[in-house]
Motif scaffolding. Structure first.
Motif, mmCIF file in Angstrom:
data_model
loop_
_atom_site.group_PDB
_atom_site.id
_atom_site.type_symbol
_atom_site.label_atom_id
_atom_site.label_comp_id
_atom_site.label_asym_id
_atom_site.label_seq_id
_atom_site.Cartn_x
_atom_site.Cartn_y
_atom_site.Cartn_z
ATOM 1 N N ASP A 177 48.080 -16.744 52.242
ATOM 2 C CA ASP A 177 47.873 -15.853 51.084
ATOM 3 C C ASP A 177 47.747 -14.398 51.514
ATOM 4 O O ASP A 177 48.261 -13.487 50.874
ATOM 5 N N LYS A 178 47.062 -14.156 52.643
ATOM 6 C CA LYS A 178 46.914 -12.786 53.130
ATOM 7 C C LYS A 178 48.241 -12.221 53.634
ATOM 8 O O LYS A 178 48.457 -11.010 53.601
ATOM 9 N N LEU A 179 49.109 -13.125 54.109
ATOM 10 C CA LEU A 179 50.399 -12.665 54.596
ATOM 11 C C LEU A 179 51.367 -12.342 53.466
ATOM 12 O O LEU A 179 52.272 -11.526 53.625
ATOM 13 N N THR A 180 51.194 -12.996 52.331
ATOM 14 C CA THR A 180 52.137 -12.820 51.219
ATOM 15 C C THR A 180 51.659 -11.821 50.177
ATOM 16 O O THR A 180 52.473 -11.257 49.453
ATOM 17 N N LYS A 181 50.340 -11.583 50.067
ATOM 18 C CA LYS A 181 49.829 -10.651 49.065
ATOM 19 C C LYS A 181 49.738 -9.238 49.637
ATOM 20 O O LYS A 181 49.492 -9.076 50.832
ATOM 21 N N PRO A 182 49.914 -8.211 48.780
ATOM 22 C CA PRO A 182 49.795 -6.823 49.263
ATOM 23 C C PRO A 182 48.403 -6.528 49.796
ATOM 24 O O PRO A 182 47.395 -6.950 49.200
ATOM 25 N N SER A 183 48.345 -5.830 50.898
ATOM 26 C CA SER A 183 47.059 -5.486 51.500
ATOM 27 C C SER A 183 46.440 -4.275 50.821
ATOM 28 O O SER A 183 47.043 -3.636 49.956
ATOM 29 N N LYS A 184 45.228 -3.949 51.233
ATOM 30 C CA LYS A 184 44.535 -2.779 50.696
ATOM 31 C C LYS A 184 45.298 -1.504 51.029
ATOM 32 O O LYS A 184 45.407 -0.584 50.206
ATOM 33 N N GLU A 185 45.836 -1.447 52.243
ATOM 34 C CA GLU A 185 46.593 -0.270 52.649
ATOM 35 C C GLU A 185 47.865 -0.108 51.821
ATOM 36 O O GLU A 185 48.290 1.009 51.507
ATOM 37 N N THR A 186 48.474 -1.251 51.458
ATOM 38 C CA THR A 186 49.677 -1.186 50.624
ATOM 39 C C THR A 186 49.356 -0.620 49.247
ATOM 40 O O THR A 186 50.103 0.201 48.708
ATOM 41 N N HIS A 187 48.231 -1.074 48.671
ATOM 42 C CA HIS A 187 47.813 -0.531 47.372
ATOM 43 C C HIS A 187 47.526 0.968 47.473
ATOM 44 O O HIS A 187 47.864 1.741 46.560
ATOM 45 N N GLN A 188 46.888 1.389 48.561
ATOM 46 C CA GLN A 188 46.624 2.822 48.746
ATOM 47 C C GLN A 188 47.920 3.615 48.849
ATOM 48 O O GLN A 188 48.021 4.727 48.324
ATOM 49 N N GLU A 189 48.914 3.042 49.520
ATOM 50 C CA GLU A 189 50.213 3.715 49.619
ATOM 51 C C GLU A 189 50.865 3.842 48.252
ATOM 52 O O GLU A 189 51.435 4.887 47.920
ATOM 53 N N TYR A 190 50.777 2.779 47.438
ATOM 54 C CA TYR A 190 51.328 2.842 46.086
ATOM 55 C C TYR A 190 50.647 3.936 45.271
ATOM 56 O O TYR A 190 51.300 4.708 44.565
ATOM 57 N N TRP A 191 49.308 3.995 45.363
ATOM 58 C CA TRP A 191 48.572 5.026 44.633
ATOM 59 C C TRP A 191 48.948 6.424 45.119
ATOM 60 O O TRP A 191 49.121 7.354 44.323
ATOM 61 N N GLY A 192 49.077 6.565 46.427
ATOM 62 C CA GLY A 192 49.457 7.873 46.968
ATOM 63 C C GLY A 192 50.826 8.321 46.503
ATOM 64 O O GLY A 192 51.020 9.473 46.105
ATOM 65 N N LYS A 193 51.791 7.404 46.530
ATOM 66 C CA LYS A 193 53.135 7.739 46.058
ATOM 67 C C LYS A 193 53.123 8.065 44.571
ATOM 68 O O LYS A 193 53.807 8.998 44.128
ATOM 69 N N GLY A 194 52.344 7.299 43.806
ATOM 70 C CA GLY A 194 52.288 7.556 42.361
ATOM 71 C C GLY A 194 51.692 8.912 42.037
ATOM 72 O O GLY A 194 52.212 9.650 41.199
ATOM 73 N N LEU A 195 50.582 9.266 42.725
ATOM 74 C CA LEU A 195 49.952 10.566 42.482
ATOM 75 C C LEU A 195 50.861 11.717 42.929
ATOM 76 O O LEU A 195 50.938 12.759 42.266
ATOM 77 N N THR A 196 51.549 11.519 44.056
ATOM 78 C CA THR A 196 52.477 12.551 44.518
ATOM 79 C C THR A 196 53.612 12.757 43.523
ATOM 80 O O THR A 196 53.977 13.896 43.197
#
Length: 332
Positions: free
Chosen positions: A37-56
């Motif tokens: 499950d940890k290998l297939t689900k997005p990690s915390k860092e991935t969510h942070q990257e999504y948020w960063g790209k969205g805010l940018t």
């Protein structure tokens, strides 16, 4: 989805079972300890990257909307002079008769356009040699302590409000010109001297960056060929950084062309064609700041002032275009 997870688990288990790297300590990690499950689900860092790209992306969209809104607002009101009030654009650009309250035949901005360009060009011509000399001293001759001190002084000049420069010009420069040359003391010369001090730190800072960007290998190669320090500066460093120095001068000209309050305080604000440097005149910015509060929105005098603002906006775009053009030529 479960089949894919099972397949992935088999691959991971096989990789762990067959790993033969002795320096990798995976003894405690058994095949049964793998969490698919940890290998297939997005990690915390991935969510942070999504948020960063969205805010940018959101910030970029807001900036684009802001710029488009400003251009559209100024353009709508500035063009109303020609489309709603039926002022001839050729007459607007070539006539020196400026009194919009008297009708559309009295809307001529040539005197202010000429004065704006004269003030900008003269101040840049005076400031450029001083700025280049200071920048050369900071990068090629002075010690690190002296360079830091000069950099602090330059940053201090940048941070002084324009109203302070205008007040100093009004109390020192204008009386001095009046005593030396006669007249009122107001005019292009007073505005030029004030703008000279204002654009000097801008050109100096950018020129310092341009000189520091010259590769050290060029300096060493010139010294190896027997060139003196000044020969290296003149034939190598200045030529290698010419495009960047021109960019710095254009940025200084843009600052001078758009300055309003300091110029308004020392130029005299008389919409007359300048025949000398010590007669009262008016620039586009000084006329805008002094008259915009005295007009009614939607009337010819107000629309004429918006046309002046549109001219300033077009000139800013022109300066930016020149910067990009010189930058491209410098890269070649």
């Amino acid at each position: 989805m479960s089949e894919k997870n099972d397949d992935l688990k088999k691959v991971v288990n096989q990789a762990l079972a067959e790993q033969k790297v002795p320096h990798v300590k995976l003894d405690k990690m058994k095949p049964s300890a793998v969490d698919i499950d940890k290998l297939t689900k997005p990690s915390k860092e991935t969510h942070q990257e999504y948020w960063g790209k969205g805010l940018t992306f959101l910030a970029i969209v807001l900036i684009i909307l802001l710029v488009v809104s400003i251009i559209g607002f100024v353009g709508e009101h500035g063009l109303a002079t020609f489309f709603s009030d039926h002022v001839n654009i050729i007459h607007f650009l070539t006539s020196t008769n400026w009194d919009p309250t008297q009708g559309k035949n009295h809307v001529g901005a040539l005197a202010m356009i000429v004065t704006s360009f004269l003030v900008t060009l003269i101040s840049a011509l005076i400031a450029a040699p001083f700025a280049i000399a200071v920048a050369l001293f900071m990068t090629e001759y002075s010690s690190k302590r002296s360079a830091k001190f000069l950099q602090s002084v330059t940053e201090l000049l940048v941070g002084i409000p324009s109203v302070v420069y205008g007040f100093l010009g009004l109390t020192i420069i204008v009386p001095t010109i009046r005593n030396v040359f006669g007249g009122t003391g107001f005019g292009i010369l007073a505005a030029t001297l004030v703008l000279f001090v204002m654009v000097l730190p801008t050109i100096t800072s950018l020129t310092v960056d341009a000189l520091k960007a010259v590769p050290t290998e060029l300096r060493n190669s010139s010294a190896a060929l027997g060139a003196t320090r000044w020969q290296t500066i003149y034939h190598v460093i200045l030529r290698a950084s010419t495009s960047r120095i021109l960019t710095a001068i254009i940025f200084g000209m843009a600052r001078a062309f758009g300055e309003a309050l300091a110029v308004q305080m020392v130029i005299g604000n008389a919409v007359l064609m300048p025949y000398n440097l010590v007669s009262p005149s008016a620039t586009l910015t000084s006329q805008l700041t002094s008259q915009m509060g005295n007009t009614v929105m939607g009337t010819l005098p107000n629309n004429a002032l918006w046309s002046l603002a549109l001219l300033l906006l077009l000139m800013s775009l022109l300066f930016n275009f020149l910067v990009h053009l010189i930058g491209k030529k410098g890269k070649k």
